[in-house]
Design a protein around this motif. Sequence first.
Motif, PDB file in Angstrom:
ATOM      1  N   ASP A  62       0.845  -1.180   0.000  1.00  0.00           N
ATOM      2  CA  ASP A  62       0.000   0.000   0.000  1.00  0.00           C
ATOM      3  C   ASP A  62       0.891   1.244   0.000  1.00  0.00           C
ATOM      4  O   ASP A  62       1.882   1.308   0.734  1.00  0.00           O
ATOM      5  CB  ASP A  62      -0.893  -0.018   1.244  1.00  0.00           C
ATOM      6  N   LYS A  63       0.560   2.225  -0.819  1.00  0.00           N
ATOM      7  CA  LYS A  63       1.382   3.442  -0.939  1.00  0.00           C
ATOM      8  C   LYS A  63       1.572   4.133   0.409  1.00  0.00           C
ATOM      9  O   LYS A  63       2.677   4.571   0.740  1.00  0.00           O
ATOM     10  CB  LYS A  63       0.729   4.404  -1.931  1.00  0.00           C
ATOM     11  N   ASN A  64       0.527   4.217   1.215  1.00  0.00           N
ATOM     12  CA  ASN A  64       0.647   4.861   2.530  1.00  0.00           C
ATOM     13  C   ASN A  64       1.594   4.092   3.442  1.00  0.00           C
ATOM     14  O   ASN A  64       2.338   4.681   4.216  1.00  0.00           O
ATOM     15  CB  ASN A  64      -0.724   4.998   3.189  1.00  0.00           C
ATOM     16  N   VAL A  66       4.178   2.335   2.487  1.00  0.00           N
ATOM     17  CA  VAL A  66       5.545   2.611   2.016  1.00  0.00           C
ATOM     18  C   VAL A  66       6.005   3.974   2.525  1.00  0.00           C
ATOM     19  O   VAL A  66       7.120   4.117   3.039  1.00  0.00           O
ATOM     20  CB  VAL A  66       5.622   2.537   0.475  1.00  0.00           C
ATOM     21  N   GLU A  67       5.162   4.986   2.412  1.00  0.00           N
ATOM     22  CA  GLU A  67       5.531   6.328   2.871  1.00  0.00           C
ATOM     23  C   GLU A  67       5.803   6.345   4.373  1.00  0.00           C
ATOM     24  O   GLU A  67       6.783   6.923   4.828  1.00  0.00           O
ATOM     25  CB  GLU A  67       4.426   7.312   2.512  1.00  0.00           C
TER      26      GLU A  67
END
Length: 111
Positions: A62-64, A66-67
């Motif tokens: 999920d992009k969040n 990773v951030e």
Amino acid sequence: MVVSEADYLDVLDLIQGAALEPAAWEKVLRRLARLTNCIAGGLTIEDCRTREGKPLVYFGFDKNHVEKTFAYYLPMNPLFEIAPQMQPGFVVTNGDVVPVKEFRRTEFYDG
């Protein structure tokens, strides 16, 4: 896991292509994932001087996530401590990065 010569040569070809066209790294990662039955992967760029970095490409995360992972864990990456020793061909063991007793007290060991 046994990789056929054809698969090995295919991966090498993909890596050489990605060296010339960075957008092709996702193909490399996905091909390696299929060969190893992996469901997620990523390739990052990290700077040991600034303790900053960014994902070059990833899939299955999920992009969040990773951030948040980069914001929280990257500044404490233990590989940054041994970065001056790391040269092409340098082999890194877990014990070179974090002493075993110390590692066993981390969330990575007991998570």
